[in-house]
Write a protein that holds these residues in place. Sequence first.
Motif, PDB file in Angstrom:
ATOM      1  N   UNK A   1       0.727  -1.165   0.009  1.00 13.86           N
ATOM      2  CA  UNK A   1      -0.064  -0.112  -0.004  1.00 13.86           C
ATOM      3  C   UNK A   1       0.814   1.287  -0.002  1.00 13.86           C
ATOM      4  N   UNK A   2       2.075   1.361   0.301  1.00 12.08           N
ATOM      5  CA  UNK A   2       2.999   2.528   0.521  1.00 12.08           C
ATOM      6  C   UNK A   2       3.689   2.796  -0.713  1.00 12.08           C
ATOM      7  N   UNK A   3       3.465   4.211  -0.941  1.00  8.03           N
ATOM      8  CA  UNK A   3       4.211   4.932  -1.964  1.00  8.03           C
ATOM      9  C   UNK A   3       5.419   5.580  -1.396  1.00  8.03           C
ATOM     10  N   UNK A   4       6.333   5.952  -2.270  1.00  8.36           N
ATOM     11  CA  UNK A   4       7.634   6.808  -1.664  1.00  8.36           C
ATOM     12  C   UNK A   4       7.404   8.163  -2.433  1.00  8.36           C
ATOM     13  N   UNK A   5       7.776   9.328  -1.721  1.00  9.38           N
ATOM     14  CA  UNK A   5       7.943  10.628  -2.636  1.00  9.38           C
ATOM     15  C   UNK A   5       9.484  11.053  -2.299  1.00  9.38           C
ATOM     16  N   UNK A   6      10.123  11.025  -3.106  1.00  8.31           N
ATOM     17  CA  UNK A   6      11.523  11.362  -3.192  1.00  8.31           C
ATOM     18  C   UNK A   6      11.723  12.969  -3.457  1.00  8.31           C
ATOM     19  N   UNK A   7      12.298  13.575  -2.590  1.00  7.55           N
ATOM     20  CA  UNK A   7      12.379  15.084  -2.542  1.00  7.55           C
ATOM     21  C   UNK A   7      13.900  15.353  -2.610  1.00  7.55           C
ATOM     22  N   UNK A   8      14.286  16.254  -3.516  1.00  4.73           N
ATOM     23  CA  UNK A   8      15.664  16.791  -3.667  1.00  4.73           C
ATOM     24  C   UNK A   8      15.805  18.191  -3.120  1.00  4.73           C
ATOM     25  N   UNK A   9      16.145  18.425  -1.867  1.00  3.62           N
ATOM     26  CA  UNK A   9      16.190  19.560  -1.192  1.00  3.62           C
ATOM     27  C   UNK A   9      17.062  20.697  -1.579  1.00  3.62           C
ATOM     28  N   UNK A  10      16.716  21.865  -1.539  1.00 10.05           N
ATOM     29  CA  UNK A  10      17.543  22.926  -1.819  1.00 10.05           C
ATOM     30  C   UNK A  10      18.367  23.709  -0.687  1.00 10.05           C
ATOM     31  N   UNK A  11      18.064  22.749   0.266  1.00  6.93           N
ATOM     32  CA  UNK A  11      18.551  23.373   1.901  1.00  6.93           C
ATOM     33  C   UNK A  11      19.113  22.118   2.574  1.00  6.93           C
ATOM     34  N   UNK A  12      19.799  22.225   3.477  1.00 10.51           N
ATOM     35  CA  UNK A  12      20.584  21.144   4.193  1.00 10.51           C
ATOM     36  C   UNK A  12      19.709  20.296   5.031  1.00 10.51           C
ATOM     37  N   UNK A  13      18.645  21.078   5.863  1.00 12.35           N
ATOM     38  CA  UNK A  13      17.786  20.019   6.702  1.00 12.35           C
ATOM     39  C   UNK A  13      16.380  19.796   6.227  1.00 12.35           C
ATOM     40  N   UNK A  14      15.841  18.781   6.492  1.00 11.93           N
ATOM     41  CA  UNK A  14      14.333  18.504   6.351  1.00 11.93           C
ATOM     42  C   UNK A  14      13.741  18.552   7.567  1.00 11.93           C
ATOM     43  N   UNK A  15      12.702  19.360   7.846  1.00  8.56           N
ATOM     44  CA  UNK A  15      12.259  19.581   9.483  1.00  8.56           C
ATOM     45  C   UNK A  15      10.586  19.401   9.116  1.00  8.56           C
TER      46      UNK A  15
END
Length: 326
Positions: free
Chosen positions: A249-263
């Motif tokens: 059932x699970x999908x993945x969202x892959x995010x490429x950040x323009x900044x160092x941290x994911x909060x």
Amino acid sequence: MTIKVQELVKEFRRPKRKSGRFTALRTLFSHEYASTRAVDGVDFSIEPGELIGYIGPNGAGKSTTIKMLTGILVPTSGTVEVAGVVPWRERERNARQIGVVFGQRTGLWWDLPLRDSLELVRPLYDLPRQRFLANLETFAGMLGLDQFMDVPVRQLSLGQRMRGDLAAAMLHEPQILYLDEPTVGLDIVAKRRIREFLSRLNRDAGTTVILTTHDLDDVEELCTRVILVDHGKVLYDGDVAELKRQHAPHHELIVHLAEPAFTADIPDVQRTRREDGFVTLTFDPARIAAADLISNVLAVHRVTDLSIVRPKLEDVVADIYAERSP
């Protein structure tokens, strides 16, 4: 052209192998037999115009089922009706309403040019000449046969031969097409051509297609319904998307950040990986829509790229069989 299969069983018997001196003779004259049940109580119904993936591992009973549907094999027990015809009782009548392609074998004449080989199909079905020529022109265009129509079949590549076999199977305009591993060993270009042909055939002519294959990309691209079999039994019969929902059932969202941290802290979403500026978020679309998840991420972070990875049918089926392995 409904296909109905009920409690279908096929057993193969062979003499039990004897040990000791003169083993071959003892086995030959033995009255004891070992039985293998290749198909074990299969039930399904296929309506006109469906495009079905009939899938399973080697030895699951796929090809044996197809051979009973086509009338090549007689079942041990159970019933099969193809458009009101019992295939092994009325083989000629059944043959006129079906087309069959076995990926490992050709129905073409090996030493003849493809054109002559296809010409020999015409008298087998008493096709009027004009109807035959019209159909040949149609399928030659759809499958790109013209460039090798005068080449002997033995000189054709595997992909070219398979396209010729598909044309031969459809020249008499059957309403049902059985395909057993039609893309095995083919390159990506040949596979695409055949997939496009099958999709168009099903969509435009309403041809019922039953496809057995180990290439689940074929199934994922072409079929909305799958029948999943193992050891001769049906494990699942239904919608492809529902099979994925049940088992992955699970999908993945892959995010490429323009900044160092994911909060960002988003309910019903799990952060599963982070590396080289990429963050992978795992989510269940039944709990949070992909569009809402993306909006939540963009509200907090600057993002240079993102993509959604959905479970592949191949991985889902592999997991199902892995769970069943001893």
